[in-house]
Design a protein around this motif. Sequence first.
Motif, PDB file in Angstrom:
ATOM      1  N   THR A  58       0.806  -1.219   0.000  1.00  0.00           N
ATOM      2  CA  THR A  58       0.000   0.000   0.000  1.00  0.00           C
ATOM      3  C   THR A  58       0.839   1.269   0.000  1.00  0.00           C
ATOM      4  O   THR A  58       0.311   2.361  -0.213  1.00  0.00           O
ATOM      5  CB  THR A  58      -0.941   0.012   1.222  1.00  0.00           C
ATOM      6  OG1 THR A  58      -0.151  -0.107   2.419  1.00  0.00           O
ATOM      7  CG2 THR A  58      -1.932  -1.132   1.158  1.00  0.00           C
ATOM      8  N   THR A  59       2.147   1.131   0.234  1.00  0.00           N
ATOM      9  CA  THR A  59       3.027   2.308   0.222  1.00  0.00           C
ATOM     10  C   THR A  59       3.735   2.485  -1.117  1.00  0.00           C
ATOM     11  O   THR A  59       4.442   3.471  -1.314  1.00  0.00           O
ATOM     12  CB  THR A  59       4.084   2.199   1.327  1.00  0.00           C
ATOM     13  OG1 THR A  59       4.953   1.073   1.052  1.00  0.00           O
ATOM     14  CG2 THR A  59       3.440   2.002   2.691  1.00  0.00           C
ATOM     15  N   SER A  60       3.550   1.538  -2.045  1.00  0.00           N
ATOM     16  CA  SER A  60       4.279   1.571  -3.307  1.00  0.00           C
ATOM     17  C   SER A  60       3.761   2.683  -4.218  1.00  0.00           C
ATOM     18  O   SER A  60       2.558   2.939  -4.296  1.00  0.00           O
ATOM     19  CB  SER A  60       4.148   0.223  -4.023  1.00  0.00           C
ATOM     20  OG  SER A  60       4.695   0.299  -5.329  1.00  0.00           O
ATOM     21  N   TYR A 115       1.029   2.141  -6.979  1.00  0.00           N
ATOM     22  CA  TYR A 115      -0.405   2.285  -6.741  1.00  0.00           C
ATOM     23  C   TYR A 115      -0.766   3.702  -6.317  1.00  0.00           C
ATOM     24  O   TYR A 115      -1.825   3.927  -5.742  1.00  0.00           O
ATOM     25  CB  TYR A 115      -0.864   1.281  -5.687  1.00  0.00           C
ATOM     26  CG  TYR A 115      -0.751  -0.152  -6.155  1.00  0.00           C
ATOM     27  CD1 TYR A 115      -1.725  -0.702  -6.986  1.00  0.00           C
ATOM     28  CD2 TYR A 115       0.327  -0.945  -5.790  1.00  0.00           C
ATOM     29  CE1 TYR A 115      -1.617  -1.999  -7.435  1.00  0.00           C
ATOM     30  CE2 TYR A 115       0.446  -2.240  -6.237  1.00  0.00           C
ATOM     31  CZ  TYR A 115      -0.534  -2.768  -7.057  1.00  0.00           C
ATOM     32  OH  TYR A 115      -0.429  -4.054  -7.503  1.00  0.00           O
ATOM     33  N   ARG A 116       0.092   4.645  -6.616  1.00  0.00           N
ATOM     34  CA  ARG A 116      -0.229   6.028  -6.292  1.00  0.00           C
ATOM     35  C   ARG A 116      -1.387   6.492  -7.190  1.00  0.00           C
ATOM     36  O   ARG A 116      -1.570   5.991  -8.300  1.00  0.00           O
ATOM     37  CB  ARG A 116       0.978   6.935  -6.496  1.00  0.00           C
ATOM     38  CG  ARG A 116       1.342   7.157  -7.950  1.00  0.00           C
ATOM     39  CD  ARG A 116       2.623   7.953  -8.114  1.00  0.00           C
ATOM     40  NE  ARG A 116       2.877   8.302  -9.507  1.00  0.00           N
ATOM     41  CZ  ARG A 116       3.397   7.482 -10.392  1.00  0.00           C
ATOM     42  NH1 ARG A 116       3.734   6.253 -10.035  1.00  0.00           N
ATOM     43  NH2 ARG A 116       3.582   7.874 -11.638  1.00  0.00           N
ATOM     44  N   ILE A 144      -1.529   1.175 -14.807  1.00  0.00           N
ATOM     45  CA  ILE A 144      -1.159  -0.234 -14.711  1.00  0.00           C
ATOM     46  C   ILE A 144      -1.784  -0.998 -15.874  1.00  0.00           C
ATOM     47  O   ILE A 144      -2.800  -0.588 -16.437  1.00  0.00           O
ATOM     48  CB  ILE A 144      -1.583  -0.882 -13.373  1.00  0.00           C
ATOM     49  CG1 ILE A 144      -3.103  -1.036 -13.287  1.00  0.00           C
ATOM     50  CG2 ILE A 144      -1.057  -0.087 -12.199  1.00  0.00           C
ATOM     51  CD1 ILE A 144      -3.541  -1.848 -12.088  1.00  0.00           C
ATOM     52  N   ALA A 145      -1.118  -2.081 -16.253  1.00  0.00           N
ATOM     53  CA  ALA A 145      -1.648  -2.975 -17.284  1.00  0.00           C
ATOM     54  C   ALA A 145      -1.193  -4.381 -16.954  1.00  0.00           C
ATOM     55  O   ALA A 145      -0.025  -4.595 -16.614  1.00  0.00           O
ATOM     56  CB  ALA A 145      -1.140  -2.573 -18.667  1.00  0.00           C
ATOM     57  N   PHE A 152      -5.315   0.806 -17.117  1.00  0.00           N
ATOM     58  CA  PHE A 152      -6.163   1.454 -16.124  1.00  0.00           C
ATOM     59  C   PHE A 152      -5.317   2.433 -15.315  1.00  0.00           C
ATOM     60  O   PHE A 152      -4.114   2.212 -15.130  1.00  0.00           O
ATOM     61  CB  PHE A 152      -6.767   0.421 -15.165  1.00  0.00           C
ATOM     62  CG  PHE A 152      -7.546  -0.665 -15.860  1.00  0.00           C
ATOM     63  CD1 PHE A 152      -8.898  -0.530 -16.104  1.00  0.00           C
ATOM     64  CD2 PHE A 152      -6.912  -1.831 -16.268  1.00  0.00           C
ATOM     65  CE1 PHE A 152      -9.613  -1.525 -16.750  1.00  0.00           C
ATOM     66  CE2 PHE A 152      -7.625  -2.838 -16.914  1.00  0.00           C
ATOM     67  CZ  PHE A 152      -8.973  -2.682 -17.155  1.00  0.00           C
ATOM     68  N   PHE A 153      -5.929   3.496 -14.843  1.00  0.00           N
ATOM     69  CA  PHE A 153      -5.216   4.365 -13.920  1.00  0.00           C
ATOM     70  C   PHE A 153      -5.839   4.271 -12.533  1.00  0.00           C
ATOM     71  O   PHE A 153      -7.043   4.040 -12.387  1.00  0.00           O
ATOM     72  CB  PHE A 153      -5.129   5.813 -14.418  1.00  0.00           C
ATOM     73  CG  PHE A 153      -6.433   6.543 -14.523  1.00  0.00           C
ATOM     74  CD1 PHE A 153      -6.958   7.225 -13.436  1.00  0.00           C
ATOM     75  CD2 PHE A 153      -7.125   6.581 -15.725  1.00  0.00           C
ATOM     76  CE1 PHE A 153      -8.143   7.919 -13.536  1.00  0.00           C
ATOM     77  CE2 PHE A 153      -8.325   7.280 -15.831  1.00  0.00           C
ATOM     78  CZ  PHE A 153      -8.844   7.942 -14.736  1.00  0.00           C
ATOM     79  N   VAL A 154      -5.003   4.399 -11.543  1.00  0.00           N
ATOM     80  CA  VAL A 154      -5.414   4.239 -10.154  1.00  0.00           C
ATOM     81  C   VAL A 154      -6.160   5.490  -9.704  1.00  0.00           C
ATOM     82  O   VAL A 154      -5.647   6.603  -9.821  1.00  0.00           O
ATOM     83  CB  VAL A 154      -4.203   3.985  -9.242  1.00  0.00           C
ATOM     84  CG1 VAL A 154      -4.648   3.836  -7.784  1.00  0.00           C
ATOM     85  CG2 VAL A 154      -3.428   2.752  -9.698  1.00  0.00           C
ATOM     86  N   THR A 155      -7.368   5.285  -9.173  1.00  0.00           N
ATOM     87  CA  THR A 155      -8.136   6.417  -8.641  1.00  0.00           C
ATOM     88  C   THR A 155      -8.157   6.424  -7.121  1.00  0.00           C
ATOM     89  O   THR A 155      -8.543   7.421  -6.508  1.00  0.00           O
ATOM     90  CB  THR A 155      -9.583   6.387  -9.158  1.00  0.00           C
ATOM     91  OG1 THR A 155     -10.224   5.181  -8.712  1.00  0.00           O
ATOM     92  CG2 THR A 155      -9.621   6.443 -10.679  1.00  0.00           C
TER      93      THR A 155
END
Length: 259
Positions: A155-157, A160-161, A166-167, A231-234
Amino acid sequence: MLPASLSAWEMKSRHDQCAEDWPPERAAAANERINGLFAPDTAVVPLSTALEVLGVPAAETVAAACAQHVECMQSLPQAMSMALASYITALTYVPEQGGDDAAPSQRLYRALLGDDAGGLEQAKPFLFGLVSALRVLPRTCFRALYRVVARPVDTTSTMYRKGAIIAWASFVSTTPSQTHARALAKEAASTGTTQPTVYSLTGDHIWGYDITPYSFNHAEPEVIVEPGQEFFVTGMVTTTTGFVEVRLKTTPFFTLAIS
């Protein structure tokens, strides 16, 4: 060349490699790039042969189990032969012994990640049969899909900001049922041995293949997402029931994950 590792590539931002807009070229782009891996005269081989080349233990036994499952299906699409259908079923096969590594899906996953020397060449017969079978099915659009993974995420990486792209490298099994996904994650979390992850995919351009009738676990809906949907992280939240939810939204681009 395939990237050497999951950590270096699966979550890598690839804005500069996005060339095609989604509609209406997305299907043509996907077909062209996958087909480019194979010679024009490539033919689908028997599933048992493809599984043996892929390195699946007891390949003939696995192929026979898949064929038996397909024989029990009530009907197949007009262009779908039993031999092709067996490839889709094989993607959902989980062996009773040997662990996940003995499953065709995991062998394919590792090959597409480049974890095994020569893995892509070994995977090509199975990959060609699988793609040939999936191409017979209609591409179905969804407003939301959910992927459940038994392992936790960091969760700190920065991977995943918020806003990161990601794909996934291989064919991903998802469900359109949020209730089912969260129930699976909650059940896994209750063991106390892991913190599972639920990837929630939303947006206007999510598509996949509904393989529910072909799956060994056909009691629940299953949708296969091809490599390369980005996809992009929301956002990311840790739920009170013990799993992490990574919230993703589709990007307006498509880049196939195999190169």
